[in-house]
Design a protein around this motif. Structure first.
Motif, PDB file in Angstrom:
ATOM      1  N   GLU A  16      -7.265  11.191   5.518  1.00  0.00           N
ATOM      2  CA  GLU A  16      -7.311  11.660   4.130  1.00  0.00           C
ATOM      3  C   GLU A  16      -6.021  12.387   3.751  1.00  0.00           C
ATOM      4  OE1 GLU A  16     -11.359  13.189   2.609  1.00  0.00           O
ATOM      5  OE2 GLU A  16     -11.332  13.761   4.727  1.00  0.00           O
ATOM      6  N   ALA A  17      -5.538  13.237   4.649  1.00  0.00           N
ATOM      7  CA  ALA A  17      -4.352  14.047   4.339  1.00  0.00           C
ATOM      8  C   ALA A  17      -3.119  13.181   4.140  1.00  0.00           C
ATOM      9  CB  ALA A  17      -4.120  15.075   5.444  1.00  0.00           C
ATOM     10  N   VAL A  18      -2.883  12.244   5.051  1.00  0.00           N
ATOM     11  CA  VAL A  18      -1.636  11.465   4.997  1.00  0.00           C
ATOM     12  C   VAL A  18      -1.681  10.399   3.898  1.00  0.00           C
ATOM     13  CG1 VAL A  18      -2.143   9.596   6.648  1.00  0.00           C
ATOM     14  CG2 VAL A  18       0.163  10.590   6.545  1.00  0.00           C
ATOM     15  N   THR A  19      -2.880  10.051   3.415  1.00  0.00           N
ATOM     16  CA  THR A  19      -2.997   9.079   2.310  1.00  0.00           C
ATOM     17  C   THR A  19      -3.196   9.773   0.966  1.00  0.00           C
ATOM     18  OG1 THR A  19      -5.408   8.898   2.581  1.00  0.00           O
ATOM     19  CG2 THR A  19      -4.029   7.320   3.813  1.00  0.00           C
ATOM     20  N   LEU A  20      -3.064  11.097   0.941  1.00  0.00           N
ATOM     21  CA  LEU A  20      -3.255  11.884  -0.280  1.00  0.00           C
ATOM     22  C   LEU A  20      -4.640  11.655  -0.885  1.00  0.00           C
ATOM     23  CD1 LEU A  20       0.258  11.577  -1.980  1.00  0.00           C
ATOM     24  CD2 LEU A  20      -0.584  13.352  -0.425  1.00  0.00           C
ATOM     25  N   ARG A  37      -3.335   4.192  -8.437  1.00  0.00           N
ATOM     26  CA  ARG A  37      -4.044   5.259  -9.128  1.00  0.00           C
ATOM     27  C   ARG A  37      -5.427   5.421  -8.502  1.00  0.00           C
ATOM     28  NH1 ARG A  37      -7.660   5.468 -13.277  1.00  0.00           N
ATOM     29  NH2 ARG A  37      -7.655   7.352 -14.565  1.00  0.00           N
ATOM     30  N   LEU A  38      -5.887   6.645  -8.404  1.00  0.00           N
ATOM     31  CA  LEU A  38      -7.202   6.914  -7.826  1.00  0.00           C
ATOM     32  C   LEU A  38      -8.210   7.076  -8.947  1.00  0.00           C
ATOM     33  CD1 LEU A  38      -8.622   7.500  -5.067  1.00  0.00           C
ATOM     34  CD2 LEU A  38      -8.342   9.911  -5.611  1.00  0.00           C
ATOM     35  N   ASP A  39      -9.161   6.165  -9.022  1.00  0.00           N
ATOM     36  CA  ASP A  39     -10.243   6.257 -10.002  1.00  0.00           C
ATOM     37  C   ASP A  39     -11.404   6.993  -9.341  1.00  0.00           C
ATOM     38  OD1 ASP A  39     -12.937   5.084 -11.104  1.00  0.00           O
ATOM     39  OD2 ASP A  39     -11.445   4.787 -12.677  1.00  0.00           O
ATOM     40  N   LEU A  40     -11.800   8.114  -9.920  1.00  0.00           N
ATOM     41  CA  LEU A  40     -12.771   8.976  -9.242  1.00  0.00           C
ATOM     42  C   LEU A  40     -14.164   8.360  -9.151  1.00  0.00           C
ATOM     43  CD1 LEU A  40     -11.617  12.452 -10.562  1.00  0.00           C
ATOM     44  CD2 LEU A  40     -11.257  11.458  -8.307  1.00  0.00           C
ATOM     45  N   SER A  41     -14.534   7.533 -10.115  1.00  0.00           N
ATOM     46  CA  SER A  41     -15.839   6.871 -10.009  1.00  0.00           C
ATOM     47  C   SER A  41     -15.807   5.820  -8.900  1.00  0.00           C
ATOM     48  CB  SER A  41     -16.243   6.242 -11.343  1.00  0.00           C
ATOM     49  OG  SER A  41     -15.294   5.281 -11.750  1.00  0.00           O
ATOM     50  N   ASP A  42     -14.659   5.109  -8.786  1.00  0.00           N
ATOM     51  CA  ASP A  42     -14.502   4.164  -7.673  1.00  0.00           C
ATOM     52  C   ASP A  42     -14.510   4.904  -6.341  1.00  0.00           C
ATOM     53  OD1 ASP A  42     -14.378   2.013  -9.358  1.00  0.00           O
ATOM     54  OD2 ASP A  42     -12.191   1.798  -9.274  1.00  0.00           O
ATOM     55  N   TYR A  43     -13.821   6.060  -6.304  1.00  0.00           N
ATOM     56  CA  TYR A  43     -13.800   6.860  -5.080  1.00  0.00           C
ATOM     57  C   TYR A  43     -15.213   7.250  -4.670  1.00  0.00           C
ATOM     58  CZ  TYR A  43     -13.097  10.596  -1.753  1.00  0.00           C
ATOM     59  OH  TYR A  43     -13.163  11.362  -0.614  1.00  0.00           O
ATOM     60  N   GLN A  44     -15.958   7.745  -5.626  1.00  0.00           N
ATOM     61  CA  GLN A  44     -17.325   8.185  -5.337  1.00  0.00           C
ATOM     62  C   GLN A  44     -18.153   7.055  -4.722  1.00  0.00           C
ATOM     63  OE1 GLN A  44     -19.395   9.912  -8.773  1.00  0.00           O
ATOM     64  NE2 GLN A  44     -21.248   8.888  -8.054  1.00  0.00           N
ATOM     65  N   ARG A  45     -18.020   5.868  -5.302  1.00  0.00           N
ATOM     66  CA  ARG A  45     -18.794   4.727  -4.817  1.00  0.00           C
ATOM     67  C   ARG A  45     -18.285   4.252  -3.452  1.00  0.00           C
ATOM     68  NH1 ARG A  45     -18.061   2.161  -8.895  1.00  0.00           N
ATOM     69  NH2 ARG A  45     -16.302   0.832  -8.304  1.00  0.00           N
ATOM     70  N   GLY A  76      -9.125  17.957  -3.689  1.00  0.00           N
ATOM     71  CA  GLY A  76      -8.656  17.996  -5.068  1.00  0.00           C
ATOM     72  C   GLY A  76      -7.156  18.178  -5.146  1.00  0.00           C
ATOM     73  N   PHE A  77      -6.606  19.011  -4.258  1.00  0.00           N
ATOM     74  CA  PHE A  77      -5.152  19.214  -4.196  1.00  0.00           C
ATOM     75  C   PHE A  77      -4.434  17.907  -3.837  1.00  0.00           C
ATOM     76  CE2 PHE A  77      -1.499  19.965  -1.392  1.00  0.00           C
ATOM     77  CZ  PHE A  77      -0.647  20.663  -2.241  1.00  0.00           C
ATOM     78  N   LEU A  78      -4.983  17.158  -2.886  1.00  0.00           N
ATOM     79  CA  LEU A  78      -4.379  15.877  -2.508  1.00  0.00           C
ATOM     80  C   LEU A  78      -4.380  14.913  -3.691  1.00  0.00           C
ATOM     81  CD1 LEU A  78      -5.972  15.423   1.037  1.00  0.00           C
ATOM     82  CD2 LEU A  78      -3.578  15.947   0.540  1.00  0.00           C
ATOM     83  N   TRP A  79      -5.469  14.903  -4.448  1.00  0.00           N
ATOM     84  CA  TRP A  79      -5.534  14.031  -5.623  1.00  0.00           C
ATOM     85  C   TRP A  79      -4.498  14.449  -6.661  1.00  0.00           C
ATOM     86  CZ3 TRP A  79     -11.586  14.312  -6.064  1.00  0.00           C
ATOM     87  CH2 TRP A  79     -12.153  13.497  -5.077  1.00  0.00           C
ATOM     88  N   GLN A  80      -4.331  15.762  -6.846  1.00  0.00           N
ATOM     89  CA  GLN A  80      -3.310  16.243  -7.771  1.00  0.00           C
ATOM     90  C   GLN A  80      -1.911  15.828  -7.310  1.00  0.00           C
ATOM     91  OE1 GLN A  80      -3.277  18.129 -10.595  1.00  0.00           O
ATOM     92  NE2 GLN A  80      -5.482  18.458 -10.832  1.00  0.00           N
ATOM     93  N   THR A  81      -1.671  15.929  -6.011  1.00  0.00           N
ATOM     94  CA  THR A  81      -0.359  15.603  -5.449  1.00  0.00           C
ATOM     95  C   THR A  81      -0.030  14.123  -5.661  1.00  0.00           C
ATOM     96  OG1 THR A  81      -0.679  17.315  -3.794  1.00  0.00           O
ATOM     97  CG2 THR A  81       1.063  15.741  -3.366  1.00  0.00           C
ATOM     98  N   ARG A  82      -1.043  13.259  -5.677  1.00  0.00           N
ATOM     99  CA  ARG A  82      -0.854  11.839  -5.955  1.00  0.00           C
ATOM    100  C   ARG A  82      -0.155  11.607  -7.291  1.00  0.00           C
ATOM    101  NH1 ARG A  82      -3.953   7.233  -4.568  1.00  0.00           N
ATOM    102  NH2 ARG A  82      -4.660   7.494  -2.434  1.00  0.00           N
ATOM    103  N   GLN A  83      -0.398  12.528  -8.225  1.00  0.00           N
ATOM    104  CA  GLN A  83       0.097  12.326  -9.582  1.00  0.00           C
ATOM    105  C   GLN A  83       1.554  12.758  -9.739  1.00  0.00           C
ATOM    106  OE1 GLN A  83      -2.711  14.208 -12.227  1.00  0.00           O
ATOM    107  NE2 GLN A  83      -4.449  13.358 -11.104  1.00  0.00           N
TER     108      GLN A  83
END
Length: 324
Positions: free
Chosen positions: A220-224, A300-308, A106-113
């Motif tokens: 995962e870490a280096v790609t946020l 942008r990371l779409d969480l529904s796309d991520y889940q799938r 979740g922190f990595l996703w926040q950092t993306r923004q």
């Protein structure tokens, strides 16, 4: 006797309990521990509970084993520690230390923004910081595999917690299994994109099965927080790996870090490095790691796309997004 040692002292009480999400066994909440009549500092904690109505039979047995595991095994600085537990009355409850920034994915996703301020701090990541966090995680896994003869079984950014000083600790430990036996985490419960080939094929696992997943965590870490194998569906991963393909070097990932990732993804487990060797390799490359450029992601990371794409459950995404 072991659980009695972990019993919450009577002069402490739980306040400000706030539901976060549903976990594997029941509700997960954040709360504050305070000493009755004391003006001293309060202690932020995470509570994992087994509801009174859901604690029959195997579920109760597994939850008690979870509490024993945390109290007996999780004593290393790179593992989330159990502070106390409630085992004599219902609901059963495990009290874990809290990490101020919550879930690492979740922190990595926040950092993306764009380095979103969290609790008054602006957090940025560089490749050098990724190296530092990777060393901490590898030390925790080395302790589990070498000292305790255990396999974590579900190494991933979603099973790491992070503090505001960017220290990280492994969680998701209650299901670890013994080395050379099938881990208690069934392969079906762990998304395929984090599994080494031997686990997908239901072959015997070793400590180096966790090494493969550690390489995925580095990605995962280096790609946020990007999903691994982004162009593949989960069902396509094994045939692709069998054709000797591996993920390409991500943007902003240096050659040294990528070589370490690739060493983790050797098809034969015996050819992968041990966690002790990984710690040495990571440590030796820290001086050359990039600390000038902030890691960023343009898409942008779409969480529904991520889940799938990642093949993770909605509950896993909810856990990652829960506030610390």
């Amino acid at each position: 006797p072991l659980l009695a040692k972990g019993k919450l002292p009577e002069d402490w009480q739980v306040l400000e309990e706030q539901f976060l999400c549903m976990g594997r066994y029941g509700p997960i909440s954040r709360a504050t521990l305070v000493r009755r009549g004391s003006l001293g500092p309060s202690l932020p904690v995470i509570l994992k509970k087994l509801p009174a109505g859901g604690g029959a039979g195997e579920e109760m047995k597994h939850f008690i084993e979870l509490m024993k595991f945390h109290i007996q095994i999780c004593t290393h600085d790179s593992l989330v520690k159990a502070l106390w537990c409630q085992s004599q009355t219902l609901p059963l409850c495990l009290v874990l230390e809290a990490m101020s920034l919550g879930n690492f994915l979740g922190f990595l996703w926040q950092t993306r923004q764009g380095s979103v301020p969290r609790k008054g701090h602006i957090h940025v990541l560089t490749e050098k910081k990724v190296f530092a966090m990777a060393i901490q995680i590898a030390r925790g896994l080395d302790y589990l595999t070498a000292s305790q003869r255990l396999i974590h079984g579900d190494v991933a950014a979603r099973n790491v917690l992070i503090h505001q000083d960017l220290t990280v600790r492994l969680c998701g430990l209650g299901l670890a299994g013994e080395v050379s036996r099938r881990p208690a985490v069934e392969a079906a419960e762990v998304p395929i994109k984090w599994l080494p080939p031997e686990r997908i094929l239901k072959h015997p696992v070793t400590a180096r099965s966790d090494v493969w997943a550690f390489g995925i965590l580095l990605y995962e870490a280096v790609t946020l927080g990007a999903p691994p194998y982004p162009a593949l569906q989960p069902s396509e991963v094994l045939p692709w790996l069998q054709r000797q393909h591996r993920m390409e070097k991500p943007d902003q990932c240096g050659d040294d870090l990528y070589r370490i990732m690739r060493s983790c993804w050797q098809w034969k487990a015996s050819k992968r490095p041990t966690f002790s060797q990984l710690i040495d390799q990571l440590d030796s490359h820290v001086p050359r790691a990039n600390e000038a450029e902030t890691l960023a992601a343009t898409e942008r990371l779409d969480l529904s796309d991520y889940q799938r794409t990642a093949g993770v459950s909605p509950r896993e995404v909810q856990l990652c997004l829960s506030e610390p």
